[in-house]
Design an enzyme around this catalytic site. Structure first.
Site, mmCIF file in Angstrom:
data_model
loop_
_atom_site.group_PDB
_atom_site.id
_atom_site.type_symbol
_atom_site.label_atom_id
_atom_site.label_comp_id
_atom_site.label_asym_id
_atom_site.label_seq_id
_atom_site.Cartn_x
_atom_site.Cartn_y
_atom_site.Cartn_z
ATOM 1 N N GLY A 138 -82.530 104.722 30.579
ATOM 2 C CA GLY A 138 -81.510 105.621 30.856
ATOM 3 C C GLY A 138 -79.992 105.753 29.946
ATOM 4 N N GLY B 222 -82.494 101.539 33.952
ATOM 5 C CA GLY B 222 -82.163 100.294 34.719
ATOM 6 C C GLY B 222 -80.738 100.396 34.899
ATOM 7 N N ARG B 223 -79.912 100.041 33.814
ATOM 8 C CA ARG B 223 -78.659 99.884 33.905
ATOM 9 C C ARG B 223 -77.745 101.012 34.571
ATOM 10 N NH1 ARG B 223 -75.759 97.250 29.561
ATOM 11 N NH2 ARG B 223 -77.528 97.727 28.159
ATOM 12 N N TYR C 63 -72.855 89.472 23.984
ATOM 13 C CA TYR C 63 -72.806 90.619 23.213
ATOM 14 C C TYR C 63 -71.370 91.148 23.150
ATOM 15 C CZ TYR C 63 -77.428 91.472 25.625
ATOM 16 O OH TYR C 63 -78.705 91.061 26.062
ATOM 17 N N CYS D 106 -69.232 73.844 29.542
ATOM 18 C CA CYS D 106 -68.633 73.428 28.350
ATOM 19 C C CYS D 106 -69.234 73.761 27.183
ATOM 20 C CB CYS D 106 -69.035 71.816 28.398
ATOM 21 S SG CYS D 106 -68.563 70.882 29.972
ATOM 22 N N GLU D 107 -68.556 74.858 27.073
ATOM 23 C CA GLU D 107 -68.890 75.743 25.708
ATOM 24 C C GLU D 107 -67.678 76.642 25.429
ATOM 25 O OE1 GLU D 107 -72.262 77.593 24.228
ATOM 26 O OE2 GLU D 107 -73.391 76.540 25.516
ATOM 27 N N TYR E 35 -78.367 93.649 34.275
ATOM 28 C CA TYR E 35 -78.381 92.520 33.316
ATOM 29 C C TYR E 35 -77.345 91.257 33.555
ATOM 30 C CZ TYR E 35 -81.211 95.991 31.290
ATOM 31 O OH TYR E 35 -82.151 97.223 30.976
HETATM 32 N N1 LLP Z 1 -87.290 100.871 28.878
HETATM 33 C C1 LLP Z 1 -87.605 100.078 27.854
HETATM 34 C C2 LLP Z 1 -88.789 99.879 27.034
HETATM 35 C C3 LLP Z 1 -86.477 99.001 27.598
HETATM 36 O O1 LLP Z 1 -86.730 98.084 26.790
HETATM 37 C C4 LLP Z 1 -85.416 99.113 28.416
HETATM 38 C C5 LLP Z 1 -84.131 98.092 28.037
HETATM 39 C C6 LLP Z 1 -85.529 99.921 29.622
HETATM 40 C C7 LLP Z 1 -86.396 100.843 29.621
HETATM 41 C C8 LLP Z 1 -83.951 100.121 30.359
HETATM 42 O O2 LLP Z 1 -82.838 100.591 29.500
HETATM 43 P P1 LLP Z 1 -81.535 100.773 30.383
HETATM 44 O O3 LLP Z 1 -81.861 102.369 31.197
HETATM 45 O O4 LLP Z 1 -81.197 99.604 31.205
HETATM 46 O O5 LLP Z 1 -80.620 101.202 29.123
HETATM 47 N N2 LLP Z 1 -79.593 92.509 28.392
HETATM 48 C C9 LLP Z 1 -79.146 93.997 27.500
HETATM 49 C C10 LLP Z 1 -79.734 95.231 27.849
HETATM 50 C C11 LLP Z 1 -81.150 94.911 27.318
HETATM 51 C C12 LLP Z 1 -82.005 96.312 27.401
HETATM 52 C C13 LLP Z 1 -83.596 96.104 27.037
HETATM 53 N N3 LLP Z 1 -84.358 97.302 27.267
HETATM 54 C C14 LLP Z 1 -77.683 94.106 28.135
HETATM 55 O O6 LLP Z 1 -77.269 93.270 29.118
HETATM 56 O O7 LLP Z 1 -76.918 94.915 27.896
#
Ligand code: LLP
Length: 413
Positions: A237, A274-275, A315, A341-342, A370
């Site tokens: 998304g 997701g996010r 990030y 401790c970092e 996340y």
């Molecule tokens: N589909 C696939 C194949 C993906 O790899 C991802 C995210 C999504 C959907 C969902 O994307 P969104 O709607 O959440 O943008 N840990 C990182 C984010 C890693 C995203 C990995 N893939 C953070 O905290 O920003």
């Protein structure tokens, strides 16, 4: 969904300072209403275009969150057998699941076939061959979409950009047609769709539009050559606003801008957000332990750390940090740091923020995605609980870990 009333921060109708006093800190808190509103923003914007919103489980995989979305009619985008297990435990429907990821193991493919998921988003010919062989052994047909790498630059953090040819993801768009053609020889595979995902936290949707145009053209030409191609999966998304001054692109307006081309394509459209569904719907609550000074620098030491929320350390991500109870004091500039401790353990650096005192509660904002899923037991810190708010009530949906949880599964020879 998070708002001040007088000087107290609320999630829906729940005062967060009261919640923090009962549940303790650190703690993740989610608004069920915000999660549902964000999901429905995608769902409603498609209108009469055949579609499926497959929530990306990786963003927040708590059973209660998955259950809420399953009841709202969500499909799910999974990237592991463990995520499929969670979806099923939460009451999700396997036939609405798409399985993404570059490294699916034979065991995971077996499990997904056994449960009858909708389709696999495949990233290599070797993976297609594996799924075909396993489907043939079970005597079933497996649906697949090739995850096409459209070679567009999403302009996001390099760790979460995925759609350039230099990245490990997908099959180059220039080679995709030949792969679909060769896949015709796999008699237990059905070319259900075309998928792509160019990256996460995308604030300017134009690269997504560019990728959509590329895969629409590919899907059209595949269909004219006799491949079924019944769906198009546009990937993750939109990005969310992490800075208070930032404006996230509107979900509804973005989907509506795609309407004409999607309708013309005549296929079912899938998205895997997701996010943007859970991110703004969650906060991490923490308590101020100490204030200290070192030279000109001021530190606010809190009880949440990089093991609870790693995004700032990993990030350099920005999360707003606000008090649960506002005080009438001049603001300060400080680093907000945890007990790990970092030096890399910080939630904010040189942050202009409210003047806080030991014992005060703070909310680290936009932490629903996340956040908990990336938390760990580093420094042997028990993981935080998760709480789901609904109006004026809340439920602990995952209890705080204790010391016994830290050694679960270990043996002392
Ligand atoms: N589909 C696939 C194949 C993906 O790899 C991802 C995210 C999504 C959907 C969902 O994307 P969104 O709607 O959440 O943008 N840990 C990182 C984010 C890693 C995203 C990995 N893939 C953070 O905290 O920003």
């Amino acid at each position: 969904m998070f708002h001040y009333s007088q000087s107290d921060l609320y999630c829906e109708q729940t005062a967060l300072a009261d919640l923090a006093a009962h549940v303790g800190t650190p703690a993740y808190v989610y608004s069920s209403r915000a999660i549902l509103e964000n999901f429905n923003a995608y769902h409603d914007a498609f209108g009469d275009i055949p579609h499926r919103v497959c929530y990306a489980v990786k963003a927040n995989s708590s059973l209660a969150v998955l259950g809420l979305l399953a009841r709202a009619g969500a499909g799910f985008d999974i990237v592991s057998g463990g995520e499929l297990f969670r979806v099923l435990k939460a009451g999700g429907d396997a036939s609405r699941v798409v399985f993404s990821g570059v490294g699916k193991t034979a065991d995971e493919v077996e499990y997904a076939l056994e449960e009858g998921i909708h389709s696999f988003n495949c990233e290599s010919e070797a993976e297609l061959a594996l799924i075909d062989a396993m489907a043939s052994r079970r005597g079933v047909k497996a649906g697949f979409a090739i995850r096409v790498n459209p070679d567009v630059d999403p302009s996001t953090h390099p760790y979460i950009a995925t759609g350039l040819s230099e990245h490990k993801f997908g099959i180059a768009i220039s080679e995709a047609k030949a792969v679909y053609e060769r896949a015709k020889t796999f008699s237990n595979l059905v070319a259900e769709g075309v998928s792509c995902h160019i990256g996460s936290q995308i604030l300017d949707p134009s690269p997504i539009l560019e990728a959509v145009d590329k895969i629409l053209a590919l899907a059209g030409s595949l269909r004219s050559e006799g491949h079924p191609i019944r769906h198009l999966d546009l990937g993750g998304g939109l990005g969310v606003a992490y800075h208070s001054g930032e404006k996230a692109p509107a979900i509804g307006a973005f989907i509506e801008s795609l309407h004409a081309r999607l309708r013309a394509s005549g296929v079912c459209v899938m998205v895997e957000p997701g996010r943007s569904i859970v991110g703004p719907a969650g906060v991490l609550l923490t308590r101020v332990l100490y204030r200290k000074k070192s030279g000109d620098k001021e530190f606010v030491v809190v009880d949440a750390a990089m093991n609870d929320l790693i995004r700032p350390s990993l990030y350099r991500a920005h999360h707003e940090i606000i008090p649960l109870r506002k005080r009438d004091l001049p603001s300060i500039t400080a680093d907000v740091v945890g007990p790990v401790c970092e030096t890399g353990d910080f939630l904010a650096r040189d942050r202009h923020m409210a003047n806080v005192l030991p014992g005060d509660f703070l909310a680290v904002c936009t932490a629903g995605a996340y956040g908990f899923v990336l938390s760990s037991n580093y420094n042997s810190r028990p993981r935080a609980p998760e709480v789901l708010v609904e109006g004026a009530t809340y439920r602990v949906i995952r209890r705080r870990e204790g010391f016994e949880d830290l050694i679960r599964g270990e043996t002392l020879p």
